[in-house]
Design an enzyme around this catalytic site. Sequence first.
Site, PDB file in Angstrom:
ATOM      1  N   TYR A 286       0.846  -1.193   0.000  1.00 33.40           N
ATOM      2  CA  TYR A 286       0.000   0.000   0.000  1.00 33.40           C
ATOM      3  C   TYR A 286       0.885   1.248   0.000  1.00 33.40           C
ATOM      4  O   TYR A 286       1.249   1.789   1.045  1.00 33.40           O
ATOM      5  CB  TYR A 286      -0.934   0.011   1.205  1.00 33.40           C
ATOM      6  CG  TYR A 286      -1.783  -1.234   1.356  1.00 33.40           C
ATOM      7  CD1 TYR A 286      -2.008  -2.097   0.278  1.00 33.40           C
ATOM      8  CD2 TYR A 286      -2.375  -1.559   2.569  1.00 33.40           C
ATOM      9  CE1 TYR A 286      -2.784  -3.241   0.414  1.00 33.40           C
ATOM     10  CE2 TYR A 286      -3.160  -2.695   2.706  1.00 33.40           C
ATOM     11  CZ  TYR A 286      -3.345  -3.537   1.626  1.00 33.40           C
ATOM     12  OH  TYR A 286      -4.110  -4.673   1.778  1.00 33.40           O
TER      13      TYR A 286
ATOM     14  N   PRO B 109     -14.553  -7.322   2.155  1.00 37.71           N
ATOM     15  CA  PRO B 109     -15.663  -7.894   2.921  1.00 37.71           C
ATOM     16  C   PRO B 109     -17.041  -7.434   2.459  1.00 37.71           C
ATOM     17  O   PRO B 109     -18.046  -8.064   2.815  1.00 37.71           O
ATOM     18  CB  PRO B 109     -15.380  -7.416   4.344  1.00 37.71           C
ATOM     19  CG  PRO B 109     -14.628  -6.132   4.154  1.00 37.71           C
ATOM     20  CD  PRO B 109     -13.775  -6.354   2.944  1.00 37.71           C
TER      21      PRO B 109
END
Length: 279
Positions: A56, A203
């Site tokens: 990231y 999710p």
Amino acid sequence: MASSGFRIGGDLEVGRLGFGAMRLPTEPGPGREASVAVARRAVELGVTLIDTAYMYGGGANEELLAEALHPYPDGLLVTTKIGLTRSGPSGEWKLDGRPEVLRDQVEQALRRLRVERIELLQLHRIDPDTPPADQLGALRDLRAEGKIGRIGLSEVSVGELKEAREIVDVASVQNRYNLLDREHEPVLAACEAEGIAFLPWRPVAWGESGARAEVAAVAAELDATPTQVALAWLLGRSPVILPIPGTARIDHLEENVAAEDLHLSQAHRDRLDQLSEPA
């Protein structure tokens, strides 16, 4: 109601609903300032598990979290991932599980996060070009040296998880999984059987219109949002699931955290279970 806590590796207690930091902008300016505010607000709301990775921003996300949260409050777990490097003129990411690379990335993560030990270190992917024993052996050595506390894996099959557990204790698995995408159902089952934390990435995801409509209908009945319904379903799906939804907005963060208090009846769960057949 779903249990509000879980002990990763049997001893590291965290709340069931975490935060994924991947979406936080790290460039200097208003975006970074907002990211710092979001990270701090997550902790204020009681989040005790924050997920980041070297990938990231090439470590920029780790540095951002350190800027926002260090010195870290007691009980906060910041977990990171290693095992990728940049290569070529375009700086493309590739898997790299060579022991010397993993060791260097752990050292750099310790520096960026401003800690002496990473309590949960996850291998971003298993590198097919490096023997698993070499990759996991390097992490095992780092754990023996006290630089990492627990070892996790990401995007693994049941077979890969089994092989890895013959080499090292595995405390967590981070695979893609959500209400409408249950490809890794067998991996979840394996984690549940062994008490291994399962951190689903992505999710929350929406499929075809019929599925979206059904989730929206359940949300309307509960005076909740579809995102909250999807997260509440995950929390009730298995006691080892620790969702890590990400956002760069405080209002979305607050919405996500509130999902922990949303109760789905068995009738609601039955309707939602039918939206995707387990793999």
